[in-house]
Enzyme design. Structure first.
Site, PDB file in Angstrom:
ATOM      1  N   ASP A 105       0.843  -1.191   0.000  1.00  0.00           N
ATOM      2  CA  ASP A 105       0.000   0.000   0.000  1.00  0.00           C
ATOM      3  C   ASP A 105       0.891   1.258   0.000  1.00  0.00           C
ATOM      4  O   ASP A 105       1.698   1.423  -0.890  1.00  0.00           O
ATOM      5  CB  ASP A 105      -0.951  -0.080   1.207  1.00  0.00           C
ATOM      6  CG  ASP A 105      -2.032   0.982   1.225  1.00  0.00           C
ATOM      7  OD1 ASP A 105      -3.087   0.776   0.601  1.00  0.00           O
ATOM      8  OD2 ASP A 105      -1.815   2.029   1.874  1.00  0.00           O
ATOM      9  N   HIS A 270      -7.136  -6.990   0.848  1.00  0.00           N
ATOM     10  CA  HIS A 270      -6.062  -6.019   0.681  1.00  0.00           C
ATOM     11  C   HIS A 270      -4.883  -6.267   1.610  1.00  0.00           C
ATOM     12  O   HIS A 270      -3.731  -6.041   1.236  1.00  0.00           O
ATOM     13  CB  HIS A 270      -6.637  -4.617   0.925  1.00  0.00           C
ATOM     14  CG  HIS A 270      -5.640  -3.511   0.846  1.00  0.00           C
ATOM     15  ND1 HIS A 270      -4.927  -3.212  -0.307  1.00  0.00           N
ATOM     16  CD2 HIS A 270      -5.225  -2.613   1.786  1.00  0.00           C
ATOM     17  CE1 HIS A 270      -4.134  -2.184  -0.076  1.00  0.00           C
ATOM     18  NE2 HIS A 270      -4.288  -1.798   1.174  1.00  0.00           N
TER      19      HIS A 270
END
Length: 290
Positions: A105, A270
């Site tokens: 991320d 994620h």
């Protein structure tokens, strides 16, 4: 809270800041950079495995966790270029001029910038569940961009984003911890509480990090694209199948940045390193063997 078996150290970053990093293991170095809304704790499973034969360095990014949170003083304070300089300085303080680098991320954006700006320092590079900044903005359009509403909120000028998020920080950051995971058990209550407390104390710097990605980070990426600069080291990308979901070819986008590319899709949510640590660890070991 720290990674079991790791030493928590205060180490120099760039521009006079000090960073907190968990350091453990022995062998060739690999730096692991966390994402949003997390701290270095997200690497707890992967780091423990890699530490069997690598020196593993897991810092909190500037502005996050227990690292320094300098006040935003123009666009460069939280640019990925500045944060890349943090990584190089931190590794050098431990005696490493060259190191492997993996990021998730926000940490992946820092890793990409580090690889572009310091190709002589980064031996191998891995990116987890993100696109390079320039491409991220290019694929966000129409109603599909609603999934990235936080990107647009935190891109606004200083003031309103910090006020809105600070007024309901746990709800804001907790929303993403819930929305982005396919396996809630992967982030247990004590780790979740640690993440929320860290984010609650870092609203201005987190917003500044995102604001940079809507401004100066795009400029830096575009300059590299225009100059034909690419990542020179072996690159592994693991991400959810965002291309299928949003209508673009993720592997093709990545191939413009990396010639030696291993692009993989995952069915986990994620938070890959917490939801599928075995998958991530294997991918990193495969990368380090290239």
């Amino acid at each position: 809270m720290n990674l079991p078996g790791f030493e928590l150290r205060r180490l120099p970053g760039a521009d006079g800041i000090t960073m907190t990093a968990a350091v453990g293991g022995e062998g060739s170095p690999i730096v692991l950079l966390h994402g949003f809304p997390q701290t270095h704790l997200m690497w707890r499973h992967v780091a423990a495995d890699l530490a069997a034969d690598h020196t593993v360095i897991c810092p909190d990014l500037r502005g996050y966790g227990a690292s320094d949170k300098p006040a935003e003083n123009g666009p460069t304070t939280y640019s990925k270029r500045t944060m890349a300089n943090d990584v190089v300085a931190l590794a050098a303080s431990l005696g490493y001029d060259r190191f492997a680098l993996a990021g998730h991320d926000r940490g992946a954006l820092v890793a990409i910038r580090t690889g572009l700006d310091h190709p002589d320092k980064v031996t191998h590079l891995a990116s987890l569940d993100v696109l390079p900044t320039l491409d991220m903005w290019s694929v966000m359009h129409g109603t599909s961009a609603a999934v990235g509403f936080h990107l647009y909120l935190m891109a606004q000028a200083p003031g309103l984003p910090e006020q809105l998020i600070g007024a309901s920080a746990d709800a804001f950051f907790g929303y993403f911890l819930d929305l982005w995971t396919n396996d809630p058990a992967a982030i247990p209550a004590d780790v979740r509480a640690e993440y929320l407390a860290a984010c609650r104390a870092a609203v201005p710097s987190i917003v500044a990090d995102y604001r940079a990605s809507a401004g100066i980070d795009v400029e830096h990426d575009q300059a590299d694209r225009d100059a034909g600069n690419r990542l020179r080291m072996p690159v592994t990308v693991i991400q959810q199948d965002w291309g299928a979901a949003l209508g673009f070819d993720a592997a093709a986008l990545w191939s413009r940045w990396a010639a030696d590319l291993d692009h993989r899709t995952a069915t986990a949510g994620h938070f890959l390193a917490e939801e599928a640590p075995e998958l991530v660890t294997k991918a990193l070991r495969d990368l380090l063997a290239r």
